[in-house]
Scaffold this motif. Structure first.
Motif, PDB file in Angstrom:
ATOM      1  N   GLY A  98       0.811  -1.217   0.000  1.00  0.00           N
ATOM      2  CA  GLY A  98       0.000   0.000   0.000  1.00  0.00           C
ATOM      3  C   GLY A  98       0.842   1.262   0.000  1.00  0.00           C
ATOM      4  N   ILE A  99       1.983   1.230   0.690  1.00  0.00           N
ATOM      5  CA  ILE A  99       2.854   2.404   0.787  1.00  0.00           C
ATOM      6  C   ILE A  99       3.605   2.653  -0.520  1.00  0.00           C
ATOM      7  N   ALA A 100       4.042   1.573  -1.191  1.00  0.00           N
ATOM      8  CA  ALA A 100       4.931   1.700  -2.348  1.00  0.00           C
ATOM      9  C   ALA A 100       4.386   2.592  -3.469  1.00  0.00           C
ATOM     10  N   PRO A 101       3.138   2.432  -3.943  1.00  0.00           N
ATOM     11  CA  PRO A 101       2.666   3.264  -5.058  1.00  0.00           C
ATOM     12  C   PRO A 101       2.679   4.759  -4.741  1.00  0.00           C
ATOM     13  N   LYS A 102       2.275   5.128  -3.526  1.00  0.00           N
ATOM     14  CA  LYS A 102       2.252   6.546  -3.158  1.00  0.00           C
ATOM     15  C   LYS A 102       3.662   7.123  -3.109  1.00  0.00           C
ATOM     16  N   LEU A 103       4.579   6.380  -2.493  1.00  0.00           N
ATOM     17  CA  LEU A 103       5.955   6.855  -2.393  1.00  0.00           C
ATOM     18  C   LEU A 103       6.635   6.859  -3.762  1.00  0.00           C
ATOM     19  N   GLU A 104       6.273   5.903  -4.585  1.00  0.00           N
ATOM     20  CA  GLU A 104       6.808   5.838  -5.950  1.00  0.00           C
ATOM     21  C   GLU A 104       6.468   7.100  -6.725  1.00  0.00           C
ATOM     22  N   ASN A 105       5.229   7.583  -6.577  1.00  0.00           N
ATOM     23  CA  ASN A 105       4.804   8.802  -7.268  1.00  0.00           C
ATOM     24  C   ASN A 105       5.533  10.026  -6.734  1.00  0.00           C
ATOM     25  N   GLU A 106       5.781  10.048  -5.439  1.00  0.00           N
ATOM     26  CA  GLU A 106       6.481  11.193  -4.843  1.00  0.00           C
ATOM     27  C   GLU A 106       7.929  11.266  -5.281  1.00  0.00           C
ATOM     28  N   LEU A 107       8.601  10.102  -5.308  1.00  0.00           N
ATOM     29  CA  LEU A 107      10.032  10.082  -5.618  1.00  0.00           C
ATOM     30  C   LEU A 107      10.316  10.030  -7.110  1.00  0.00           C
ATOM     31  N   GLY A 108       9.381   9.516  -7.888  1.00  0.00           N
ATOM     32  CA  GLY A 108       9.622   9.349  -9.314  1.00  0.00           C
ATOM     33  C   GLY A 108      10.533   8.185  -9.628  1.00  0.00           C
ATOM     34  N   VAL A 109      10.602   7.209  -8.705  1.00  0.00           N
ATOM     35  CA  VAL A 109      11.417   6.007  -8.898  1.00  0.00           C
ATOM     36  C   VAL A 109      10.523   4.782  -8.688  1.00  0.00           C
ATOM     37  N   PRO A 110      10.525   3.825  -9.619  1.00  0.00           N
ATOM     38  CA  PRO A 110       9.717   2.615  -9.423  1.00  0.00           C
ATOM     39  C   PRO A 110      10.131   1.876  -8.150  1.00  0.00           C
ATOM     40  N   ILE A 111       9.131   1.428  -7.376  1.00  0.00           N
ATOM     41  CA  ILE A 111       9.375   0.648  -6.169  1.00  0.00           C
ATOM     42  C   ILE A 111       8.625  -0.670  -6.296  1.00  0.00           C
ATOM     43  N   ILE A 112       9.365  -1.775  -6.187  1.00  0.00           N
ATOM     44  CA  ILE A 112       8.781  -3.096  -6.342  1.00  0.00           C
ATOM     45  C   ILE A 112       8.891  -3.837  -5.014  1.00  0.00           C
ATOM     46  N   VAL A 113       7.772  -4.363  -4.543  1.00  0.00           N
ATOM     47  CA  VAL A 113       7.714  -5.049  -3.254  1.00  0.00           C
ATOM     48  C   VAL A 113       7.767  -6.560  -3.469  1.00  0.00           C
ATOM     49  N   ALA A 114       8.678  -7.222  -2.769  1.00  0.00           N
ATOM     50  CA  ALA A 114       8.780  -8.683  -2.814  1.00  0.00           C
ATOM     51  C   ALA A 114       8.988  -9.186  -1.392  1.00  0.00           C
ATOM     52  N   ARG A 115       8.146 -10.108  -0.955  1.00  0.00           N
ATOM     53  CA  ARG A 115       8.244 -10.628   0.412  1.00  0.00           C
ATOM     54  C   ARG A 115       9.035 -11.933   0.402  1.00  0.00           C
TER      55      ARG A 115
END
Length: 444
Positions: free
Chosen positions: A123-140
């Motif tokens: 849930g956090i990754a898409p919002k932060l991705e838009n703010e930073l302009g860097v793709p963030i991929i989550v893998a558990r």
């Protein structure tokens, strides 16, 4: 389960057993060790406790002088009690990563702790991705997996969901027909990428892309109906994601490990694209001739797999083709559909070599395995690092299974590397015996 050597010899079909033993394997976050080197413009942020940090420090600390592109976000006691703002802390760290390293993509590797305290990384990754302009991929990639190599599977499955899609509509608004491309998935060194690509190019097949590629910006575009094929046996989750989410067509084949597996892998891909393979048999025969010095040592030797990294079935099949006997294939987890081609080739190889089919034991109980090893007296046991020294102390030759994970083992030319790994402990045994030292195991 009680296995006797005599019953193995009389087997005419693969026997599958399942025990309930504990999993003695590395944590899957160790996949960072090879993925951050493979994806050169990436940064891996592992989110977990100090225990995870200690593991990374010990397992990957030898690479510290190379300025590795990974870091540890440690969760303190306050974090676990949910007293801190996860979003703000991750934003602070990722802002610093962007400033210092400027990666093309940031991977968040969630550990067991993030599962327990239910951190909403997705849930956090898409919002932060838009703010930073860097793709963030989550893998558990956490300890809930069966084997440490499945960490790569988790990361590649997450990547498979983020690929862009090429439009099937042309500039004039009409729908165009796309010829299916071939994309290979599995993290291997660039030299292996080059070798396997050249092998297929010989028969008129071009690999359109690799997952993962050398750089995130070079990752292939996936279209529906594209063909995908794996090079590693532990990527069943990635294969499922590519088929179900991206509607790709999976080429089920043995894996390109050993000359026999490499030939079968090439043959299967060529058959899908209706390409003949003239000279492929000669190519395999030449590879076997180059291995003859190792084969002389290995023929007639026996091997026992305790199970650690999910490469066991492919390696066992190759060793049987080398003239060895495999008593048991322990494996932490088995996806029979994804490894269907490998299992079929294992049966075929045993029939051709006139040897018994080994028993495949999923989730093996190590205590029971030790009793079977004592009864069967194999020449070599391939096992995890935790069991190697105790076995050596009991006069049993071992080889760390993790060495196969970190070595180049794919393709015709790299088959030599596999045989070098298993020849060393057998040569050491021969050398000590020639010296007349009966209790040589107390010296190693």
């Amino acid at each position: 389960m009680n296995i006797e050597q005599g019953s193995l010899i009389n087997s005419n079909s693969i026997t599958f057993e399942c025990e309930t033993g504990n999993y003695h394997t590395f944590c899957p976050i160790s996949c960072v060790a090879w993925l951050y080197q493979k994806i050169e413009d990436s940064f891996f942020l592992v989110i977990g406790t100090k225990t995870c940090g200690y593991f990374l420090q010990n397992a990957l600390g030898v690479m510290i002088f190379a300025e590795p592109r990974y870091a540890m976000a440690e969760l303190e006691e306050a974090d676990i009690s949910a007293h801190l703002n996860d979003y703000m802390e991750l934003k602070r760290l990722c802002t610093l990563i962007k400033k210092d390293r400027n990666p093309s993509v940031i991977f968040w590797i969630g550990t067991c702790t993030t599962e327990i305290i239910k951190m909403d990384l997705e849930g956090i990754a898409p919002k932060l991705e838009n703010e930073l302009g860097v793709p963030i991929i989550v893998a558990r990639a956490n300890g809930l997996d069966y084997a440490f190599t499945q960490g790569e599977d988790t990361v590649l499955a997450a990547l498979a969901q983020t690929f862009g899609k090429k439009s099937t509509t042309s500039d004039n608004g009409t729908k165009s027909e796309n010829t299916p491309n071939l994309v290979i998935f599995g993290s291997v060194p660039n030299s292996v990428v080059y070798e396997l690509g050249n092998e297929l190019k010989t028969y008129g097949i071009e690999i359109k892309g690799w997952l993962p590629a050398k750089r995130y910006t070079e990752f292939p575009i996936l279209n529906e109906k594209d063909f995908v094929c794996g090079v590693n046996p532990y990527l069943s989750r990635t294969a499922t994601t590519l088929m179900r989410r991206r509607k790709c067509q999976l080429i089920g084949s043995p894996f390109p490990i050993g000359p026999d597996g490499t030939k079968a892998w090439i043959e299967k891909i060529c058959s899908v694209f209706n390409k003949p393979t003239p000279g492929l048999n000669d190519r395999e025969e030449k590879a076997w001739k180059n291995l003859e010095s190792y084969l002389k040592l290995l023929r007639g030797k026996s091997v026992f797999f305790m199970g650690d990294n999910l490469l066991e079935i492919s390696l066992a099949r190759f060793f049987i083709k080398c003239g060895m006997s495999v008593y048991e294939i322990g494996i932490p987890y088995l996806d029979k559909r994804y490894q269907g081609g490998e299992l079929a080739l294992l049966e075929k190889t045993c029939k051709e070599m006139g040897t018994f089919l080994p028993v495949i034991v999923e989730k093996p109980d190590n205590y029971n395995q030790l009793n079977r090893i004592k009864d069967l007296h194999p020449d070599l046991v391939i096992t995890g690092m935790a069991h190697a020294n105790p076995l050596e102390a009991r006069g049993i030759n071992t080889k760390w299974s993790v060495e196969f994970t970190f070595s180049q083992i794919h393709g015709f030319t790299n088959a030599k590397n596999i045989l070098e790994l298993i020849s060393k402990p057998l040569q050491r045994q021969t050398t000590f015996k020639e010296l007349g030292w009966k209790n040589y195991h107390t010296l190693v």
